[in-house]
Each structure stands twice: as C-alpha cells, then as structure tokens.
Design a protein around this motif. Structure first.
Motif, PDB file in Angstrom:
ATOM      1  N   GLY A  43       3.224  -0.422  12.429  1.00  0.00           N
ATOM      2  CA  GLY A  43       1.858  -0.342  11.929  1.00  0.00           C
ATOM      3  C   GLY A  43       1.794   0.272  10.544  1.00  0.00           C
ATOM      4  N   GLY A  44       2.690   1.223  10.287  1.00  0.00           N
ATOM      5  CA  GLY A  44       2.744   1.841   8.970  1.00  0.00           C
ATOM      6  C   GLY A  44       3.433   0.968   7.936  1.00  0.00           C
ATOM      7  N   PHE A  45       4.648   0.509   8.236  1.00  0.00           N
ATOM      8  CA  PHE A  45       5.444  -0.200   7.229  1.00  0.00           C
ATOM      9  C   PHE A  45       4.878  -1.579   6.900  1.00  0.00           C
ATOM     10  CE2 PHE A  45       9.183  -2.995   6.258  1.00  0.00           C
ATOM     11  CZ  PHE A  45       9.389  -2.517   4.964  1.00  0.00           C
TER      12      PHE A  45
ATOM     13  N   VAL B 155       6.859   5.983   4.388  1.00  0.00           N
ATOM     14  CA  VAL B 155       5.749   5.622   5.275  1.00  0.00           C
ATOM     15  C   VAL B 155       5.669   6.718   6.320  1.00  0.00           C
ATOM     16  CG1 VAL B 155       4.916   4.004   7.007  1.00  0.00           C
ATOM     17  CG2 VAL B 155       5.918   3.141   4.886  1.00  0.00           C
ATOM     18  N   TYR B 156       4.544   7.385   6.386  1.00  0.00           N
ATOM     19  CA  TYR B 156       4.363   8.498   7.324  1.00  0.00           C
ATOM     20  C   TYR B 156       3.265   8.111   8.308  1.00  0.00           C
ATOM     21  CZ  TYR B 156       3.339  13.300   8.925  1.00  0.00           C
ATOM     22  OH  TYR B 156       3.123  14.420   9.697  1.00  0.00           O
ATOM     23  N   THR B 157       3.575   8.185   9.607  1.00  0.00           N
ATOM     24  CA  THR B 157       2.631   7.738  10.612  1.00  0.00           C
ATOM     25  C   THR B 157       2.806   8.529  11.905  1.00  0.00           C
ATOM     26  OG1 THR B 157       1.759   5.746  11.705  1.00  0.00           O
ATOM     27  CG2 THR B 157       4.153   5.866  11.396  1.00  0.00           C
ATOM     28  N   GLY B 158       2.001   8.190  12.915  1.00  0.00           N
ATOM     29  CA  GLY B 158       1.890   9.016  14.114  1.00  0.00           C
ATOM     30  C   GLY B 158       0.693   9.938  13.973  1.00  0.00           C
ATOM     31  N   GLY B 159       0.254  10.508  15.083  1.00  0.00           N
ATOM     32  CA  GLY B 159      -0.955  11.324  15.073  1.00  0.00           C
ATOM     33  C   GLY B 159      -0.916  12.494  14.109  1.00  0.00           C
TER      34      GLY B 159
ATOM     35  N   TYR C  25       9.386  15.083  -1.816  1.00  0.00           N
ATOM     36  CA  TYR C  25      10.622  14.416  -1.420  1.00  0.00           C
ATOM     37  C   TYR C  25      10.643  12.924  -1.755  1.00  0.00           C
ATOM     38  CZ  TYR C  25      11.238  18.715   1.236  1.00  0.00           C
ATOM     39  OH  TYR C  25      11.365  20.036   1.591  1.00  0.00           O
ATOM     40  N   PHE C  26       9.476  12.303  -1.907  1.00  0.00           N
ATOM     41  CA  PHE C  26       9.417  10.860  -2.142  1.00  0.00           C
ATOM     42  C   PHE C  26       8.448  10.562  -3.279  1.00  0.00           C
ATOM     43  CE2 PHE C  26      10.830  11.338   2.193  1.00  0.00           C
ATOM     44  CZ  PHE C  26      11.810  10.366   2.328  1.00  0.00           C
ATOM     45  N   GLU C  27       8.772   9.535  -4.068  1.00  0.00           N
ATOM     46  CA  GLU C  27       7.913   9.163  -5.192  1.00  0.00           C
ATOM     47  C   GLU C  27       6.616   8.514  -4.717  1.00  0.00           C
ATOM     48  OE1 GLU C  27       9.856   6.801  -8.126  1.00  0.00           O
ATOM     49  OE2 GLU C  27      11.543   8.191  -8.365  1.00  0.00           O
ATOM     50  N   ASN C  28       6.713   7.714  -3.648  1.00  0.00           N
ATOM     51  CA  ASN C  28       5.562   6.957  -3.171  1.00  0.00           C
ATOM     52  C   ASN C  28       5.364   7.201  -1.677  1.00  0.00           C
ATOM     53  OD1 ASN C  28       5.443   5.455  -5.771  1.00  0.00           O
ATOM     54  ND2 ASN C  28       7.357   4.564  -4.986  1.00  0.00           N
ATOM     55  N   THR C  29       4.120   7.386  -1.264  1.00  0.00           N
ATOM     56  CA  THR C  29       3.810   7.637   0.147  1.00  0.00           C
ATOM     57  C   THR C  29       2.697   6.706   0.601  1.00  0.00           C
ATOM     58  OG1 THR C  29       4.429   9.979   0.005  1.00  0.00           O
ATOM     59  CG2 THR C  29       3.013   9.334   1.836  1.00  0.00           C
ATOM     60  N   TRP C  30       2.871   6.152   1.802  1.00  0.00           N
ATOM     61  CA  TRP C  30       1.827   5.337   2.434  1.00  0.00           C
ATOM     62  C   TRP C  30       1.530   5.919   3.810  1.00  0.00           C
ATOM     63  CZ3 TRP C  30      -1.847   1.783   1.791  1.00  0.00           C
ATOM     64  CH2 TRP C  30      -2.311   1.065   2.903  1.00  0.00           C
ATOM     65  N   VAL C  31       0.280   6.282   4.041  1.00  0.00           N
ATOM     66  CA  VAL C  31      -0.204   6.649   5.369  1.00  0.00           C
ATOM     67  C   VAL C  31      -1.262   5.622   5.734  1.00  0.00           C
ATOM     68  CG1 VAL C  31      -1.326   8.396   6.799  1.00  0.00           C
ATOM     69  CG2 VAL C  31       0.227   9.104   4.961  1.00  0.00           C
ATOM     70  N   MET C  32      -1.005   4.798   6.745  1.00  0.00           N
ATOM     71  CA  MET C  32      -1.991   3.786   7.097  1.00  0.00           C
ATOM     72  C   MET C  32      -3.299   4.450   7.515  1.00  0.00           C
ATOM     73  SD  MET C  32      -0.935   2.293  10.862  1.00  0.00           S
ATOM     74  CE  MET C  32      -2.365   1.207  10.903  1.00  0.00           C
TER      75      MET C  32
ATOM     76  N   ASN D 246      -5.204   4.366   9.971  1.00  0.00           N
ATOM     77  CA  ASN D 246      -5.276   4.859  11.349  1.00  0.00           C
ATOM     78  C   ASN D 246      -3.858   5.033  11.889  1.00  0.00           C
ATOM     79  OD1 ASN D 246      -5.703   5.360  14.082  1.00  0.00           O
ATOM     80  ND2 ASN D 246      -7.524   4.082  14.155  1.00  0.00           N
ATOM     81  N   PRO D 247      -3.212   6.168  11.586  1.00  0.00           N
ATOM     82  CA  PRO D 247      -1.809   6.341  11.975  1.00  0.00           C
ATOM     83  C   PRO D 247      -1.601   6.759  13.433  1.00  0.00           C
ATOM     84  CG  PRO D 247      -2.560   8.273  10.808  1.00  0.00           C
ATOM     85  CD  PRO D 247      -3.703   7.299  10.784  1.00  0.00           C
ATOM     86  N   GLY D 248      -2.693   7.043  14.170  1.00  0.00           N
ATOM     87  CA  GLY D 248      -2.565   7.453  15.562  1.00  0.00           C
ATOM     88  C   GLY D 248      -2.345   6.280  16.490  1.00  0.00           C
ATOM     89  N   ASP D 249      -2.544   6.515  17.789  1.00  0.00           N
ATOM     90  CA  ASP D 249      -2.239   5.495  18.788  1.00  0.00           C
ATOM     91  C   ASP D 249      -3.106   4.245  18.656  1.00  0.00           C
ATOM     92  OD1 ASP D 249      -0.272   7.091  19.768  1.00  0.00           O
ATOM     93  OD2 ASP D 249      -1.228   7.537  21.682  1.00  0.00           O
ATOM     94  N   ALA D 250      -4.353   4.395  18.209  1.00  0.00           N
ATOM     95  CA  ALA D 250      -5.188   3.214  18.017  1.00  0.00           C
ATOM     96  C   ALA D 250      -4.564   2.277  16.990  1.00  0.00           C
ATOM     97  CB  ALA D 250      -6.595   3.620  17.585  1.00  0.00           C
ATOM     98  N   GLY D 251      -4.009   2.825  15.934  1.00  0.00           N
ATOM     99  CA  GLY D 251      -3.335   2.018  14.922  1.00  0.00           C
ATOM    100  C   GLY D 251      -2.104   1.311  15.445  1.00  0.00           C
ATOM    101  N   SER D 252      -1.537   1.830  16.542  1.00  0.00           N
ATOM    102  CA  SER D 252      -0.358   1.195  17.118  1.00  0.00           C
ATOM    103  C   SER D 252      -0.675  -0.134  17.788  1.00  0.00           C
ATOM    104  CB  SER D 252       0.313   2.137  18.126  1.00  0.00           C
ATOM    105  OG  SER D 252       0.925   3.212  17.444  1.00  0.00           O
ATOM    106  N   SER D 253      -1.954  -0.400  18.063  1.00  0.00           N
ATOM    107  CA  SER D 253      -2.307  -1.745  18.532  1.00  0.00           C
ATOM    108  C   SER D 253      -1.982  -2.758  17.438  1.00  0.00           C
ATOM    109  CB  SER D 253      -3.785  -1.818  18.918  1.00  0.00           C
ATOM    110  OG  SER D 253      -4.632  -1.608  17.804  1.00  0.00           O
ATOM    111  N   LEU D 254      -2.250  -2.393  16.196  1.00  0.00           N
ATOM    112  CA  LEU D 254      -1.883  -3.252  15.072  1.00  0.00           C
ATOM    113  C   LEU D 254      -0.368  -3.271  14.885  1.00  0.00           C
ATOM    114  CD1 LEU D 254      -2.802  -5.046  12.739  1.00  0.00           C
ATOM    115  CD2 LEU D 254      -3.097  -2.978  11.345  1.00  0.00           C
ATOM    116  N   GLY D 255       0.274  -2.129  15.127  1.00  0.00           N
ATOM    117  CA  GLY D 255       1.728  -2.073  15.019  1.00  0.00           C
ATOM    118  C   GLY D 255       2.424  -2.982  16.013  1.00  0.00           C
ATOM    119  N   ALA D 256       1.931  -3.023  17.252  1.00  0.00           N
ATOM    120  CA  ALA D 256       2.529  -3.892  18.269  1.00  0.00           C
ATOM    121  C   ALA D 256       2.363  -5.354  17.891  1.00  0.00           C
ATOM    122  CB  ALA D 256       1.902  -3.608  19.627  1.00  0.00           C
ATOM    123  N   ALA D 257       1.173  -5.723  17.419  1.00  0.00           N
ATOM    124  CA  ALA D 257       0.949  -7.094  16.971  1.00  0.00           C
ATOM    125  C   ALA D 257       1.836  -7.430  15.772  1.00  0.00           C
ATOM    126  CB  ALA D 257      -0.520  -7.298  16.630  1.00  0.00           C
TER     127      ALA D 257
END
Length: 322
Positions: free
Chosen positions: A120-122, A268-272, A286-293, A295-306
């Motif tokens: 879901g994050g990447f 890519v930083y994700t999870g609740g 530590y990193f030049e670029n950061t992406w936090v989607m 909705n990084p919690g469990d609801a966002g994991s519905s998109l991650g599974a798809a």
C-alpha cells in the motif's frame, strides 16, 4: 474486471477497488458510512456503495492478512482461537453477509499483514525503488519489518524482507499501552497522546524501565498486557512526553538499521505508527525522500492487498478516493 481489497475484523474496516489498469475506482472506511469510529466491520452502507459503482465486478478478492497465522499468534498470546475466523472465506462470508453471493466465486488471495502495508505504501509512492519500513502494534506475529522494494523489467513490484521484530516486542503496543496509562482510549486516541507530549516533561529513565535493547527493539515487558500501574505519581502529560521520546528513539534505531540494509535514498514508511507525524519529521535524517501514504494504517492495507494482486504501480492521484 477489478481487484477488491478488504481489511476488516479488528478495527477500521475498509475496502478498495482497483481495475486492471491500476486505477482506484473506490476506497473508503466503513466508519464513513456506519458513523462508528474505527468500525471493525464492513457495514451495509459501504457494501451498497461498492456494488453501485460502475465496473465494480471483481475477479479477485484480496484480504489483507492471513487469518490462520493471526489465530496462532492469538493462541500464543493467551487470547485463544476464534474458530469462526480461521479462514478468509469464513471471515468474508460473515462480513459481507447479503453481498457474499456476489463475490463467493471470485478468486480469493490472502497476503501477509505487513506485506499488505508495504505494498500500500510502495505501489502508491512516486518511487521506482525504496526501503520500506512497517511499524504497527501487531500484524499476525510481526510488529516491525524492513523491506527492499523495486519494480522489475515487466513493471512488477518485487519485495524482499530484510529484517523483522516479532510479538511481544512492539513499538505500537507500547505506545497504545501508554495511551491507556494516560487515561485515553488505546487504538483510537494515540493522536491525543502525541499532542499531549508537548505539555509534559520527559522522564528519560522510562527508556531503561521498558527497553532491554533499544537497538534491537526489545522490551522487558509485554506491553500487550498493559502498563496501567506504571509510576502512578507521574502526570499524564509527562507520561505522554516520555512515551513520545521513546517512540522517537526507537524509530531512529529502525531507520538507522533500514539505511544500512538497503542502498536506496527513498523511504516508504507505513503501518499505524506512521500516523505519528511528530516522529515522522525525523525520517529526513536518514533518507533524502520519504513517502507516507495518506492512510498507512490497516484501512490502507485494503488498497495494499489489492495492489499486491494487481502487481504494478498504482495510478495514485491523491487521497480523495471515497
């Protein structure tokens, strides 16, 4: 035809619908329709909205975690087994109810909890390669994982697990336990604890009280059991400040490890725990670029599974999807 991602059964249920071009046709929380904060179940309003979307017929239903592995962890932790939640089909039949016949003949895929977070994050990020850090309370047995992520020549997302910490050693469980210790509702009011930290004084000794190794993210106690009686003379504001300090320290340790593991300037930083925006500002160390989607919690994991079933980069244009 489309991929239907589902997260439900614990807290913050959600569904996401992807077509075979990587477009997000729909994504929303159950709570938006039921008006129950962090609603764990798929409510009728959400499912009605789904089936009324043009081209909503899915050929694959994608579930965000492996139920049997979660039940093993519950057995290990003394919570017992929910015998009606051992398989994905059992869960979906109960959760979807009247709408289950529409989807019961679809191909059903089930993915690792932290891998769903990672995807879901990447796959929503602008990056072609990244180090992915997932931190939450518990996902099956995992509490913290580090992944390498990239796309192959065919554009398929590739993930490799580089490091993991497992239950009961959990940053998320610690922070939730401290939320309850401060008189707030765990798994819901952690954001208040984060804000309250600005009004408190840090008790630095708390780090030694709870951690046997901050570098390895190893706790002396199982915070899943609660810390309600910890130092009752410390004010709630000081508990908040101290818990936020520890959250920051442990995230730094994870990011340092992640930087050493994989040669990418992208995080890519994700999870609740990625909802803790106070800690998130430290990622640039530590990193030049950061992406936090969004909705990084469990609801966002519905998109991650798809996304895992789809396999490629998602056409992510913004968070306003419902």
């Amino acid at each position: 035809m489309s991929y239907l991602g589902i997260s439900c059964g614990f807290h913050d249920a959600a569904i996401s619908l992807l077509n075979d071009s990587g477009d997000i046709l729909f994504a929303s929380h159950s709570e938006r329709f039921s008006k129950k904060k962090n609603d764990p179940d798929l409510c009728p309003g959400l499912l009605t909205e789904l089936v009324n979307i043009p081209n909503s017929k899915a050929h694959t239903v994608c579930y965000y975690e492996r139920p049997w592995n979660k039940q093993l962890r519950q057995l290990y932790s003394g919570q017992g087994i929910d015998w009606d939640k051992l398989t994905t089909r059992q869960i979906l039949k109960k959760q979807m109810g009247f709408w289950w016949p529409t989807y019961k003949n679809c191909k059903i895929k089930t993915y690792n909890h932290h891998l769903s977070h990672a995807a879901g994050g990447f796959q929503t990020s602008p990056f072609d390669d990244a180090t992915v850090v997932v931190i939450d309370a518990i996902g099956e047995f995992d509490t913290c994982t580090i992944w390498s992520a990239s796309y192959n020549k065919e554009g398929k997302a590739q993930y490799k697990l580089l490091w993991r910490q497992i239950y009961p050693h959990s940053i998320g469980l610690f922070y939730s336990a401290m939320t309850k210790r401060a008189g707030l509702k765990p798994l819901e009011e952690e954001y208040i604890l984060m804000g309250m930290a600005a009004y408190g004084i840090t008790h630095y000794e708390m780090l030694a009280d709870f951690l046997s190794s901050s570098e390895e993210i190893r706790f002396k106690y199982n915070c899943h059991l609660g810390v309600d009686n910890y130092e009752p003379e410390i004010t709630n504001e000081n508990i908040a400040a101290s818990a936020q300090f520890i959250m920051n320290v442990l995230l730094w340790e994870v990011l340092r490890r992640a930087e050493d593991f994989y040669n990418s300037n992208n995080l890519v930083y994700t999870g609740g725990c990625a909802l803790n925006c106070v800690s998130n500002e430290k990622t640039g160390t530590y990193f030049e670029n950061t992406w936090v989607m969004p909705n990084p919690g469990d609801a966002g994991s519905s998109l991650g599974a798809a996304a895992l079933a789809y396999g490629k980069k998602i056409n992510f244009e913004g968070p306003y999807l419902g």
